[in-house]
Design an enzyme around this catalytic site. Structure first.
Site, mmCIF file in Angstrom:
data_model
loop_
_atom_site.group_PDB
_atom_site.id
_atom_site.type_symbol
_atom_site.label_atom_id
_atom_site.label_comp_id
_atom_site.label_asym_id
_atom_site.label_seq_id
_atom_site.Cartn_x
_atom_site.Cartn_y
_atom_site.Cartn_z
ATOM 1 N N HIS A 226 23.343 -6.444 -49.921
ATOM 2 C CA HIS A 226 23.199 -6.728 -48.319
ATOM 3 C C HIS A 226 22.120 -7.743 -47.861
ATOM 4 C CE1 HIS A 226 19.884 -3.767 -49.198
ATOM 5 N NE2 HIS A 226 20.660 -2.603 -49.128
ATOM 6 N N ASN A 229 18.824 -7.892 -45.570
ATOM 7 C CA ASN A 229 18.499 -6.560 -45.157
ATOM 8 C C ASN A 229 17.641 -6.305 -46.457
ATOM 9 O OD1 ASN A 229 21.423 -5.949 -43.822
ATOM 10 N ND2 ASN A 229 19.594 -5.768 -42.634
ATOM 11 N N ALA A 230 16.378 -5.539 -46.278
ATOM 12 C CA ALA A 230 15.429 -5.109 -47.224
ATOM 13 C C ALA A 230 14.983 -6.039 -48.222
ATOM 14 C CB ALA A 230 16.194 -4.081 -48.391
ATOM 15 N N ASP A 285 28.972 -0.781 -46.706
ATOM 16 C CA ASP A 285 27.791 -0.087 -46.669
ATOM 17 C C ASP A 285 27.803 1.127 -46.050
ATOM 18 O OD1 ASP A 285 25.245 0.538 -47.504
ATOM 19 O OD2 ASP A 285 24.018 -0.543 -45.904
ATOM 20 N N ALA A 319 20.426 3.183 -41.570
ATOM 21 C CA ALA A 319 20.619 3.641 -42.835
ATOM 22 C C ALA A 319 21.995 3.007 -43.257
ATOM 23 C CB ALA A 319 20.708 5.070 -42.583
#
Length: 391
Positions: A226, A229-230, A285, A319
């Site tokens: 992803h 993201n993160a 996801d 989430a």
């Protein structure tokens, strides 16, 4: 759109546009499988043909990051859940997905082992008109605490060979991808061990610098989970993990095109910088409420609230989604981020390339999707081109 059966039969599909091919093509199906793809100028005799009149034709999607569907969370799967897992595979097939990697997010070692055992046993089944499980994606537990996102902190583990063995156990043969933070493996021993098991290494939930990411890619990591993201954002003096992934040869980035995980402008920047389906593939996801209406649902020991396909924890932490993979294709086109051909390839060809699956030849004709672009309404639709049981 017309649906025909090609299983155990021959079929000649003509006037098709295929991602990656120039001009109109013809698809030759023999005994239910795609045998040849040839330009329309080459004459071929056939007793049965299907003219798709210039519509796009592709294989179904491949989702390399999906956490559950129809209320079934893959990290919580039990031995008695075979029928539920079969229903998920049927549902994903109906959503245009040919194959997927059930994704196990960070959880206890007992949960990892139980889920791997159940999925491994289920993979021995091969049912028609079901999305096929291609292996398992472990998203964790070797993640950076400060970039853990919605992953429960209590189950994060140091990245060591011993811990890898505890998590993977006897199921290395079905673990296809593992997402980890490369800065947790300063010596590179754990990455080398995972590569020796044949597991594809994907980087994310990480604070890695560009240099740390480069070392991981040098050691054999080939994916990013992803993108954006993160992980640290792109910066003109520190490109970080994602910046290095964009310029490093042979590295693939998964991308969520729901409009929430990454804003459309950044989607466009990443796709242009990475040459679209040459280095990027779409993922859903999606979480367990995929296929269910908006609402509040259990998620491990917590709850998530789904609103318009976006799932968040009680503290608003993002989430995941509950949107099917091919919605991302339609989004990219409707947002004018890329053309129809590129968008289709991002969900069908690119993920296959990322995990070394055949792109067309040899696949079943029932896997083919027919895409139609309506210029007046700017709408992209799809359906399964052929369906078993009808001729």
């Amino acid at each position: 759109m017309t649906k025909l059966t090609a299983i155990n039969n021959n079929l000649h599909i003509i006037n098709a546009r295929l991602p990656g091919y120039r001009g109109l093509q013809q698809i030759c199906v023999e005994q239910g499988r795609i045998a040849q793809i040839l330009p329309m100028r080459e004459a071929i005799s056939s007793t049965q043909s299907l003219d798709v009149a210039g519509d796009w034709v592709s294989l179904g999607g491949v989702d390399l990051q999906i956490n559950g569907a129809l209320g079934l969370a893959f990290p919580e799967i039990q031995a008695q859940d075979f029928s539920k897992l079969a229903a998920v595979c049927e549902f994903l097939w109906q959503q245009g997905v040919d194959g997927f990697l059930p994704t196990l997010v960070t959880t206890s070692i007992d949960n990892f082992q139980r889920s791997l055992a159940v999925i491994g046993e289920f993979m021995q089944k091969d049912e028609p008109q079901q999305a096929k499980i291609l292996g398992v994606h472990l998203e964790g537990p070797f993640l950076n605490y400060h970039k853990r996102g919605a992953h429960p902190a209590e189950y994060l583990l140091p990245l060591t060979i011993d811990n890898v063995q505890r998590v993977v156990g006897d199921y290395a043969s079905i673990v296809k991808v593992i997402t980890l933070a490369p800065e947790l493996d300063a010596t590179g021993e754990a990455i080398a061990y995972l590569r020796s098991l044949g597991i594809t290494i994907s980087l994310s939930h990480s604070q890695a610098t560009a240099k740390e990411a480069q070392r991981a890619f040098d050691r054999g990591a080939t994916m990013v989970t992803h993108a954006f993201n993160a992980m640290p954002g792109l910066h003109h003096r520190e490109p970080g993990l994602l910046g290095e992934a964009i310029v490093y040869p042979g590295v693939w980035c998964g991308l969520i095109a729901d409009g929430q995980h990454v804003c459309p402008t950044m989607l466009k920047i990443l796709l242009k910088a990475s040459d679209y389906a040459q280095k990027i593939f779409l993922v859903s996801d999606a979480l367990a409420p995929l296929g269910l209406p908006d609402g509040t649902y259990p998620w491990d020991t917590r709850q998530i609230t789904v609103t318009s396909g976006t799932a968040r924890l009680a503290d608003s932490t993002l989430a995941g989604t509950t949107l099917p993979l091919l919605v991302g294709v339609q989004n990219l086109v409707s947002w004018n981020i890329c053309d129809v051909e590129s968008a289709i390839a991002l969900a069908t060809i690119a993920p296959r390339k990322a995990i070394h699956l055949p792109e067309f030849i040899g696949n079943w004709a029932t896997q083919l999707l027919r895409w139609r672009w309506y210029e007046t309404t700017k709408e992209l639709t799809w359906c399964r081109l052929v369906a078993s049981g009808e001729f």
